[in-house]
Design a protein around this motif. Sequence first.
Motif, PDB file in Angstrom:
ATOM      1  N   GLY A  71      11.698 -34.367  26.505  1.00 56.33           N
ATOM      2  CA  GLY A  71      12.192 -34.945  27.754  1.00 56.33           C
ATOM      3  C   GLY A  71      11.678 -34.242  29.005  1.00 56.33           C
ATOM      4  N   GLY A  72      12.004 -34.846  30.143  1.00 53.55           N
ATOM      5  CA  GLY A  72      11.652 -34.244  31.429  1.00 53.55           C
ATOM      6  C   GLY A  72      10.184 -34.278  31.770  1.00 53.55           C
ATOM      7  N   GLN A  82      10.827 -40.145  27.098  1.00 52.72           N
ATOM      8  CA  GLN A  82      10.830 -38.742  27.522  1.00 52.72           C
ATOM      9  C   GLN A  82      10.340 -38.555  28.964  1.00 52.72           C
ATOM     10  OE1 GLN A  82      10.132 -35.653  24.560  1.00 52.72           O
ATOM     11  NE2 GLN A  82       9.123 -37.204  23.317  1.00 52.72           N
ATOM     12  N   SER A  83       9.958 -39.642  29.606  1.00 45.69           N
ATOM     13  CA  SER A  83       9.549 -39.549  31.002  1.00 45.69           C
ATOM     14  C   SER A  83      10.761 -39.246  31.878  1.00 45.69           C
ATOM     15  CB  SER A  83       8.904 -40.854  31.460  1.00 45.69           C
ATOM     16  OG  SER A  83       8.678 -40.830  32.861  1.00 45.69           O
ATOM     17  N   GLY A  84      10.620 -38.264  32.748  1.00 46.76           N
ATOM     18  CA  GLY A  84      11.694 -37.930  33.676  1.00 46.76           C
ATOM     19  C   GLY A  84      11.827 -38.925  34.810  1.00 46.76           C
ATOM     20  N   ARG A  85      10.934 -39.908  34.862  1.00 46.07           N
ATOM     21  CA  ARG A  85      10.954 -40.894  35.942  1.00 46.07           C
ATOM     22  C   ARG A  85      11.851 -42.097  35.635  1.00 46.07           C
ATOM     23  NH1 ARG A  85       6.177 -40.663  39.430  1.00 46.07           N
ATOM     24  NH2 ARG A  85       5.027 -38.744  38.971  1.00 46.07           N
ATOM     25  N   ARG A  91      17.330 -36.187  27.364  1.00 46.66           N
ATOM     26  CA  ARG A  91      17.425 -35.093  28.329  1.00 46.66           C
ATOM     27  C   ARG A  91      16.497 -33.960  27.923  1.00 46.66           C
ATOM     28  NH1 ARG A  91      18.678 -38.586  30.705  1.00 46.66           N
ATOM     29  NH2 ARG A  91      20.687 -39.191  31.636  1.00 46.66           N
ATOM     30  N   ALA A  92      16.038 -33.211  28.918  1.00 49.86           N
ATOM     31  CA  ALA A  92      15.094 -32.126  28.663  1.00 49.86           C
ATOM     32  C   ALA A  92      15.729 -31.047  27.793  1.00 49.86           C
ATOM     33  CB  ALA A  92      14.607 -31.530  29.977  1.00 49.86           C
TER      34      ALA A  92
END
Length: 338
Positions: A71-72, A82-85, A91-92
């Motif tokens: 993630g993140g 897993q994209s933080g966007r 979650r990371a």
Amino acid sequence: MTAAATESEILTVARQQVLEEGTGLSQEQVLDVLRLGDEHIPALLSLAHDVRMRWCGPEVEVEGIVSVKTGGCPEDCHFCSQSGRFPTPVRAAWLDIPGLVKAAAETAATGATEFCIVAAVRGPDARLMSQVRDGIKAIRDSGNDIQIACSLGMLTQEQVDELVDMGVHRYNHNLETARSHFPNVVTTHTWEERWETLRMVRDAGMEVCSGGIIGMGESLEQRAEFAVQLAELDPHEVPMNFLIPQPGTPYESFDIVEGKDALRVVAAFRLAMPRTMLRFAGGRELTLGDLGAEQGILGGVNAIIVGNYLTNLGRPAQQDLDMLSDLKMPIKALSDSL
């Protein structure tokens, strides 16, 4: 000439060119295969299996994967939870060294010969490279001699050299889709940047692992384009993924690839790359159901990921191992170079 006769001719030419001569299909020929009617699928899968057996042999490579950093990720790959966007449930999180050693041991216990360390990043920073180095050392110190691969995003030449020094024998970096379709899938980096990482990896002597995801809105023409672009790269291994629409991503409402289309793609990629390892990866259970692995193994696939994927559950590893035993497909042994 009738349409049926034309389709039969496509398979006749493919049999001579690929099975007998070992020459992969061209982009136009791959497209012809992808357009074959459903009634030709059994013959197509049979030909792809014959090609795999002649040019690769009966062995199947079994691999497990683990995410050291989940993630993140700052990139906007539209398929990725897993994209933080995107507002996805992922979650990371970081996996510690004992957890990495345990995952490698569990993978080896299944009979797998390959263990891939994966991180959701644009490219590795100093912290990640240090953790990978420490993790590989800990795995080796534990007495586990499983082959280790990595998938850490885009690399610099210095990082490529570091991974070679660590003993990483294979690097995974998927091109994901055809060059013409890539800007519709990712906007934060380019297809060419991914290609450059793979070039450096190959030139450094590591095995190249690069594939992609089918079902991201690409056309049949773009699937054919993707197959020949991968063939040009000449990778040791091509992971075959099928889109799992992830909640919160731009592709969450995309349709799942139909099973017959998935099998056509697998066979077409085998005919484009007769000597390459084709690995069943994410989405096969969703697309093809419980029989998907067996149909793929008898239709050109000669490697599988067992157990769970990065953010999705797979089949229990023992089910795939039992299947290989039933099919009398031996698991590839560890390399003598270890």
